[in-house]
Design a protein around this motif. Structure first.
Motif, mmCIF file in Angstrom:
data_model
loop_
_atom_site.group_PDB
_atom_site.id
_atom_site.type_symbol
_atom_site.label_atom_id
_atom_site.label_comp_id
_atom_site.label_asym_id
_atom_site.label_seq_id
_atom_site.Cartn_x
_atom_site.Cartn_y
_atom_site.Cartn_z
ATOM 1 N N PHE A 82 6.114 -21.269 101.451
ATOM 2 C CA PHE A 82 5.471 -21.656 100.857
ATOM 3 C C PHE A 82 6.619 -23.528 99.541
ATOM 4 C CE2 PHE A 82 4.130 -17.284 100.889
ATOM 5 C CZ PHE A 82 2.882 -17.818 101.181
ATOM 6 N N ILE A 83 7.379 -22.703 100.298
ATOM 7 C CA ILE A 83 8.787 -24.266 99.039
ATOM 8 C C ILE A 83 9.332 -24.952 100.273
ATOM 9 C CG2 ILE A 83 10.460 -24.020 97.756
ATOM 10 C CD1 ILE A 83 9.112 -21.335 96.979
ATOM 11 N N GLY A 84 10.327 -24.425 101.267
ATOM 12 C CA GLY A 84 10.895 -24.952 102.161
ATOM 13 C C GLY A 84 12.122 -24.068 101.717
ATOM 14 N N GLY A 85 12.889 -24.816 102.695
ATOM 15 C CA GLY A 85 14.447 -24.039 102.406
ATOM 16 C C GLY A 85 14.557 -23.262 103.656
ATOM 17 N N SER A 86 13.906 -22.320 104.294
ATOM 18 C CA SER A 86 14.822 -21.410 105.378
ATOM 19 C C SER A 86 14.242 -21.321 106.558
ATOM 20 C CB SER A 86 14.085 -19.977 104.596
ATOM 21 O OG SER A 86 12.522 -19.928 104.532
ATOM 22 N N GLU A 87 13.580 -22.812 106.260
ATOM 23 C CA GLU A 87 12.424 -22.978 107.912
ATOM 24 C C GLU A 87 14.279 -22.613 109.488
ATOM 25 O OE1 GLU A 87 11.216 -25.377 105.098
ATOM 26 O OE2 GLU A 87 12.757 -25.195 105.811
ATOM 27 N N PHE A 88 15.130 -23.194 109.521
ATOM 28 C CA PHE A 88 16.254 -22.660 109.868
ATOM 29 C C PHE A 88 16.621 -21.798 109.973
ATOM 30 C CE2 PHE A 88 18.510 -22.010 106.152
ATOM 31 C CZ PHE A 88 19.401 -20.742 106.341
ATOM 32 N N MET A 89 15.685 -20.660 109.451
ATOM 33 C CA MET A 89 16.095 -18.785 109.684
ATOM 34 C C MET A 89 15.073 -18.895 111.000
ATOM 35 S SD MET A 89 17.564 -17.544 107.832
ATOM 36 C CE MET A 89 17.627 -15.654 107.879
ATOM 37 N N PHE A 90 14.444 -19.590 111.233
ATOM 38 C CA PHE A 90 13.304 -19.123 112.649
ATOM 39 C C PHE A 90 14.166 -20.462 113.220
ATOM 40 C CE2 PHE A 90 11.497 -17.876 108.426
ATOM 41 C CZ PHE A 90 11.030 -16.653 109.080
ATOM 42 N N ASP A 91 14.753 -21.406 113.511
ATOM 43 C CA ASP A 91 15.558 -21.395 115.106
ATOM 44 C C ASP A 91 15.713 -21.506 115.231
ATOM 45 O OD1 ASP A 91 16.430 -24.095 116.192
ATOM 46 O OD2 ASP A 91 17.224 -24.939 114.609
ATOM 47 N N ALA A 92 15.217 -20.871 116.433
ATOM 48 C CA ALA A 92 16.138 -20.383 118.153
ATOM 49 C C ALA A 92 16.765 -20.937 118.639
ATOM 50 C CB ALA A 92 14.860 -20.094 119.377
#
Length: 196
Positions: A82-92
């Motif tokens: 919704f905001i952005g910033g936590s995408e890396f938490m799903f980066d395999a």
């Protein structure tokens, strides 16, 4: 002792594990992120039982880490950021154990709120957060530019090109204290007993 010993020990041990892992994974510039600096300053504050250090970190971190938590929860439950910033938490491509260590962003807001409520709010907290940003953001702007640490070169980790870089940085140094730190300061004065 106003802060439980188990919390002091747990946070300190966690920082001793987290710091070398993050250093190896992300490099030295990552420790300029306000949230990463906060981990170390909170550890020191726990041992000193310092209302000023907790107020300082709460003023600077509470809004951003709460938004991070909302973004992460949104991605987990709806598949959307919704905001952005936590995408890396799903980066395999980032090892799972490194991503799990990043959950400190979720833990920090309630811990800081509890500490401010328990020890009181030191009204100099927003001044310290502003001073920190005034020193750290220019370092982030000039050092390792490609990383855009703390959005010092543009919002959402993308360098902006609408205005000259120094103009953006100057605006950042005014807007963040006024729009983020001051309202958080007002909230924390209400939340915790004010210590002048």
């Amino acid at each position: 002792m106003r802060v439980p010993l188990w919390l002091k020990i747990a946070w300190s041990v966690w920082v001793l594990v987290w710091a070398p892992v993050y250093w190896r994974q992300y490099g030295a510039q990552n420790f300029l992120y306000f949230c990463d600096l906060g981990n170390i300053l909170i550890a020191v504050g726990l041992w000193l039982e310092s209302p000023l250090m907790f107020s300082w970190q709460a003023t600077g971190l509470l809004l951003f880490q709460t938004l991070y938590t909302i973004d992460l929860a949104g991605a987990i439950f709806t598949g959307r950021h919704f905001i952005g910033g936590s995408e890396f938490m799903f980066d395999a491509g980032i090892p799972l154990y490194v991503r799990l260590l990043s959950l400190f962003h979720v833990v920090t807001p309630p811990v800081l709120l509890w500490l401010v409520r328990r020890l009181g709010y030191d009204s100099r907290g927003w001044e310290c957060a502003t001073a920190t940003a005034s020193v750290v953001a220019p370092i982030c702007y000039f050092w390792r530019r490609g990383f855009d640490v703390n959005w010092a070169r543009g919002p959402f980790f993308h360098e902006q090109h609408l205005v000259p870089g120094p103009v953006y940085l100057l605006a950042y140094l005014v807007v963040v204290p006024v729009v983020v730190y001051w309202p958080t300061h007002v909230f924390l004065k209400w939340w915790g007993r004010v210590r002048e």
